[in-house]
Design a protein around this motif. Structure first.
Motif, mmCIF file in Angstrom:
data_model
loop_
_atom_site.group_PDB
_atom_site.id
_atom_site.type_symbol
_atom_site.label_atom_id
_atom_site.label_comp_id
_atom_site.label_asym_id
_atom_site.label_seq_id
_atom_site.Cartn_x
_atom_site.Cartn_y
_atom_site.Cartn_z
ATOM 1 N N ASN A 183 6.827 -9.745 -6.365
ATOM 2 C CA ASN A 183 5.910 -8.630 -6.592
ATOM 3 C C ASN A 183 4.714 -9.159 -7.399
ATOM 4 O OD1 ASN A 183 7.311 -9.159 -8.908
ATOM 5 N ND2 ASN A 183 8.006 -7.070 -9.281
ATOM 6 N N SER A 184 3.875 -8.283 -7.942
ATOM 7 C CA SER A 184 2.694 -8.776 -8.679
ATOM 8 C C SER A 184 3.064 -9.686 -9.846
ATOM 9 C CB SER A 184 1.850 -7.617 -9.198
ATOM 10 O OG SER A 184 1.324 -6.863 -8.151
ATOM 11 N N PRO A 185 3.974 -9.247 -10.757
ATOM 12 C CA PRO A 185 4.252 -10.121 -11.897
ATOM 13 C C PRO A 185 4.809 -11.477 -11.485
ATOM 14 C CG PRO A 185 5.655 -8.147 -11.934
ATOM 15 C CD PRO A 185 4.618 -7.932 -10.895
ATOM 16 N N SER B 245 14.010 -9.485 -1.544
ATOM 17 C CA SER B 245 14.596 -8.821 -2.698
ATOM 18 C C SER B 245 13.485 -8.489 -3.689
ATOM 19 C CB SER B 245 15.674 -9.701 -3.340
ATOM 20 O OG SER B 245 16.375 -8.940 -4.299
ATOM 21 N N HIS B 246 13.870 -7.944 -4.817
ATOM 22 C CA HIS B 246 12.880 -7.407 -5.748
ATOM 23 C C HIS B 246 13.319 -7.755 -7.161
ATOM 24 C CE1 HIS B 246 9.480 -4.925 -6.536
ATOM 25 N NE2 HIS B 246 10.123 -3.899 -7.034
ATOM 26 N N PHE B 247 12.375 -8.122 -8.030
ATOM 27 C CA PHE B 247 12.732 -8.538 -9.395
ATOM 28 C C PHE B 247 12.678 -7.368 -10.370
ATOM 29 C CE2 PHE B 247 11.109 -12.576 -7.605
ATOM 30 C CZ PHE B 247 12.271 -13.318 -7.754
ATOM 31 N N ARG C 291 4.778 -10.109 -2.132
ATOM 32 C CA ARG C 291 4.397 -8.691 -1.983
ATOM 33 C C ARG C 291 3.662 -8.180 -3.213
ATOM 34 N NH1 ARG C 291 9.665 -8.883 -1.209
ATOM 35 N NH2 ARG C 291 9.998 -7.538 -3.000
ATOM 36 N N PRO C 292 2.403 -8.628 -3.429
ATOM 37 C CA PRO C 292 1.662 -8.105 -4.584
ATOM 38 C C PRO C 292 1.271 -6.646 -4.362
ATOM 39 C CG PRO C 292 0.238 -9.478 -3.233
ATOM 40 C CD PRO C 292 1.619 -9.598 -2.632
ATOM 41 N N GLY C 293 1.476 -5.831 -5.382
ATOM 42 C CA GLY C 293 1.120 -4.410 -5.302
ATOM 43 C C GLY C 293 0.090 -4.050 -6.350
ATOM 44 N N ILE D 290 0.839 -1.213 0.000
ATOM 45 C CA ILE D 290 0.000 0.000 0.000
ATOM 46 C C ILE D 290 0.868 1.254 0.000
ATOM 47 C CG2 ILE D 290 -2.065 -1.040 1.028
ATOM 48 C CD1 ILE D 290 -1.046 0.213 3.728
ATOM 49 N N LYS D 291 2.093 1.134 -0.595
ATOM 50 C CA LYS D 291 2.965 2.315 -0.692
ATOM 51 C C LYS D 291 2.332 3.344 -1.632
ATOM 52 C CE LYS D 291 5.536 0.243 -4.462
ATOM 53 N NZ LYS D 291 6.789 -0.391 -4.892
ATOM 54 N N ALA D 292 2.935 4.546 -1.651
ATOM 55 C CA ALA D 292 2.452 5.631 -2.514
ATOM 56 C C ALA D 292 0.948 5.837 -2.340
ATOM 57 C CB ALA D 292 2.805 5.359 -3.975
HETATM 58 C C1 LIG Z 1 6.382 -1.734 -5.223
HETATM 59 C C2 LIG Z 1 7.023 -2.933 -4.681
HETATM 60 C C3 LIG Z 1 6.364 -4.174 -4.746
HETATM 61 C C4 LIG Z 1 5.049 -4.369 -5.471
HETATM 62 O O1 LIG Z 1 5.308 -4.299 -6.847
HETATM 63 P P1 LIG Z 1 4.103 -4.451 -7.904
HETATM 64 O O2 LIG Z 1 4.787 -4.526 -9.233
HETATM 65 O O3 LIG Z 1 3.258 -3.225 -7.772
HETATM 66 O O4 LIG Z 1 3.381 -5.678 -7.538
HETATM 67 C C5 LIG Z 1 6.973 -5.261 -4.135
HETATM 68 N N1 LIG Z 1 8.172 -5.126 -3.512
HETATM 69 C C6 LIG Z 1 8.846 -3.951 -3.448
HETATM 70 C C7 LIG Z 1 10.162 -3.895 -2.742
HETATM 71 C C8 LIG Z 1 8.307 -2.814 -4.037
HETATM 72 O O5 LIG Z 1 8.950 -1.643 -3.972
#
Ligand SMILES: *Cc1c(COP(=O)(O)O)cnc(C)c1O
Length: 292
Positions: A119-121, A84-86, A135-137, A33-35
């Motif tokens: 993340n979502s993808p 981590s983040h893709f 972490r789906p956004g 729920i960022k931004a």
């Molecule tokens: C924004 C974010 C997400 C969510 O990404 P989406 O592409 O919106 O699903 C997950 N992890 C991190 C660290 C992010 O900054």
């Protein structure tokens, strides 16, 4: 009062969150729920997901300031996760994704740490990335983050409908220009609807001629540059368009027709993330659906 509002469907938000959970039944899903919840209002969205989501994620500590004091006072904050983040989970090409994934798996084994990666993808398309937590956004807000849609992303529902009205109608002769610098010229006798929505509300000024808009639930095209408080739409083929007609910039029209924010984003050479987070406070958020 200007007729522009951003209607937020909290039932759709819950639907999309459940979809994220169903994609990864062995993981727990942190609702991102960022931004300000991608422009949808963090407080209202967190309250709407309170019963379903075990945790929420924000991007910076200012956003977490509500929780910060509680956390720092807790004597037993010990759980450590490898997070981590893709960079390329949205692409079909798996080369970079696989490289990144292999490194993370190696690290996880070394540290014996629970994982939080997707993340979502990655939630939607890469089960190998599903960890103890995901972490789906953006998918929670109904946007499809994948390069190529799949059968799950087609079930996502739009959460925000950016809605306004026609505030003036103009009849044009063939060849007459519309808007700043006269970018659009009527290719035939045309009816142009002036809509109360512009870049001063956060609508993207890069929207090209042809960017889709729903007028009375019918697809029409932007004609002419977006100005600060208004934009103009060719409604020659919508004979029932009059002053006061419903205009949907993205989301769901009252007749049920959906204009995906992803599609509008392509016409603006951007992504849904910037359109959703770019809606300014001048478009008040109006919440619908069960709040908890
Ligand atoms: C924004 C974010 C997400 C969510 O990404 P989406 O592409 O919106 O699903 C997950 N992890 C991190 C660290 C992010 O900054």
């Amino acid at each position: 009062m200007r007729p522009l509002v951003a209607d937020i469907d909290l039932d759709a938000l819950r639907h999309n969150y459940q979809l994220a959970c169903r994609c990864a039944p062995k993981s727990r899903s942190v609702a991102v729920i960022k931004a300000d919840a991608y422009g949808h209002g963090a407080l209202a969205c967190a309250q709407a997901l309170e019963r379903d989501a075990p945790a929420f994620a924000v991007a910076c500590i200012e956003e977490a300031a509500a929780i910060w004091r509680k956390l720092s006072a807790a004597p037993n904050v010990t759980a450590l996760h490898l997070m981590s983040h893709f960079a390329t989970a949205d692409l079909q090409d798996s080369r970079y994704f696989n490289q990144q994934m292999a490194r993370l798996q190696g690290l996880a084994k070394e540290l014996d740490a629970p994982l939080c990666l997707a993340n979502s993808p990655a939630t939607l398309a890469w089960p190998v990335a599903h960890g103890d937590w995901n972490r789906p956004g953006v998918m929670l807000y109904g946007s499809d983050p994948l390069e190529v849609a799949n059968d799950i992303t087609q079930q996502l529902q739009p959460v925000m409908t950016l809605r306004s009205e026609v505030i003036a109608m103009r009849e044009l002769e063939e060849g007459e220009p519309v808007g700043y610098s006269g970018r659009w010229r009527a290719p035939r006798r045309s009816r142009i609807a002036v809509v109360a929505c512009g870049y001063g509300d956060g609508y993207d000024r890069h929207a090209r001629d042809g960017t889709p808009v729903l007028v009375n639930g019918q697809r029409c095209a932007i004609a002419g540059k977006v100005s600060m408080d208004m934009l103009t739409v060719d409604v020659t083929d919508v004979p029932d368009a009059v002053i006061g007609s419903e205009v949907v910039l993205w989301g769901r029209a009252s007749n049920g027709v959906i204009l995906p924010v992803d599609e509008v984003a392509r016409y603006c050479d951007t992504i849904s993330y910037t359109l959703l987070t770019g809606v300014l406070p001048r478009a008040p958020r109006r919440y619908h659906g069960r709040s908890v």
